[in-house]
Design a protein around this motif. Structure first.
Motif, PDB file in Angstrom:
ATOM      1  N   ASP A  16       0.842  -1.196   0.000  1.00 52.90           N
ATOM      2  CA  ASP A  16       0.000   0.000   0.000  1.00 52.90           C
ATOM      3  C   ASP A  16       0.877   1.244   0.000  1.00 52.90           C
ATOM      4  N   ALA A  17       0.251   2.393   0.165  1.00 53.56           N
ATOM      5  CA  ALA A  17       0.968   3.670   0.108  1.00 53.56           C
ATOM      6  C   ALA A  17       2.031   3.784   1.199  1.00 53.56           C
ATOM      7  N   LEU A 108     -13.068  -4.489  -0.559  1.00 58.50           N
ATOM      8  CA  LEU A 108     -11.697  -4.107  -0.910  1.00 58.50           C
ATOM      9  C   LEU A 108     -11.616  -3.705  -2.381  1.00 58.50           C
ATOM     10  N   LEU A 109     -12.179  -4.518  -3.267  1.00 58.66           N
ATOM     11  CA  LEU A 109     -12.124  -4.223  -4.705  1.00 58.66           C
ATOM     12  C   LEU A 109     -12.885  -2.948  -5.054  1.00 58.66           C
ATOM     13  N   ASN A 110     -13.982  -2.690  -4.367  1.00 57.72           N
ATOM     14  CA  ASN A 110     -14.744  -1.467  -4.631  1.00 57.72           C
ATOM     15  C   ASN A 110     -14.013  -0.231  -4.106  1.00 57.72           C
ATOM     16  N   MET A 111     -13.258  -0.397  -3.019  1.00 54.85           N
ATOM     17  CA  MET A 111     -12.463   0.716  -2.483  1.00 54.85           C
ATOM     18  C   MET A 111     -11.245   1.003  -3.353  1.00 54.85           C
ATOM     19  N   LYS A 112     -10.691  -0.043  -3.969  1.00 54.45           N
ATOM     20  CA  LYS A 112      -9.482   0.072  -4.782  1.00 54.45           C
ATOM     21  C   LYS A 112      -9.723  -0.582  -6.137  1.00 54.45           C
ATOM     22  N   PRO A 113     -10.532   0.053  -6.997  1.00 54.06           N
ATOM     23  CA  PRO A 113     -10.921  -0.587  -8.258  1.00 54.06           C
ATOM     24  C   PRO A 113      -9.751  -0.922  -9.176  1.00 54.06           C
ATOM     25  N   GLY A 114      -8.639  -0.236  -9.050  1.00 55.83           N
ATOM     26  CA  GLY A 114      -7.471  -0.548  -9.875  1.00 55.83           C
ATOM     27  C   GLY A 114      -6.907  -1.929  -9.605  1.00 55.83           C
ATOM     28  N   LEU A 115      -7.210  -2.475  -8.442  1.00 54.53           N
ATOM     29  CA  LEU A 115      -6.737  -3.822  -8.100  1.00 54.53           C
ATOM     30  C   LEU A 115      -7.351  -4.891  -8.987  1.00 54.53           C
ATOM     31  N   GLN A 118      -5.278  -5.448 -12.086  1.00 51.41           N
ATOM     32  CA  GLN A 118      -3.960  -5.925 -11.666  1.00 51.41           C
ATOM     33  C   GLN A 118      -4.019  -7.395 -11.249  1.00 51.41           C
TER      34      GLN A 118
END
Length: 133
Positions: A16-17, A108-115, A118
């Motif tokens: 993560d960041a 999790l996927l909805n919070m971080k759609p770029g995942l 990937q």
């Protein structure tokens, strides 16, 4: 080797960041999970075709058609990730480990759609699922 790869789980590491390591456990294209995903989308395609025999699919050269196919691709990738992700590690909420289940994975996927893209790419890469002989 092929028999081993059917049940092989690939640990896909992410960070993560704040550079915290975490990851997901994935099944690949020779797994039952992947076969179920393909079958589901085959059935959806057949049903759509049967329901719309006389309708043409949108032209990909138009904005409407391009959006239709982009949305279809995104939906397929999302479903692929849901079906082929079988666990995770290092995922926390409020500092506590978060239980792996479909509902939490969707959050999790909805919070971080770029995942989604990937992880889908990692699932589609067969070399990730070949255990050492």
């Amino acid at each position: 080797l092929l028999e081993k790869s059917v049940d092989f789980v690939f640990d896909y590491e992410l960070d993560d960041a704040e550079d915290n390591k975490w990851g997901v456990k994935l099944k690949g294209s020779v797994s039952q999970e992947y076969a179920d995903y393909v079958r589901r989308w085959d059935i959806k395609g057949i049903q759509r075709h049967a329901a719309n025999k006389n309708e043409k699919l949108p032209d990909m050269g138009t904005d409407e058609g391009a959006e239709f196919y982009a949305d279809e691709t995104n939906a397929r990738q999302y479903d692929l990730v849901l079906r082929c992700t079988v666990g995770w590690w290092g995922v926390t909420s409020g500092g506590d480990p978060l239980e792996f289940n479909e509902g939490n994975l969707k959050k999790l996927l909805n919070m971080k759609p770029g995942l989604v893209k990937q992880i889908a790419v990692a699932i589609e890469d067969d070399k990730n699922f070949m255990p050492a002989p």
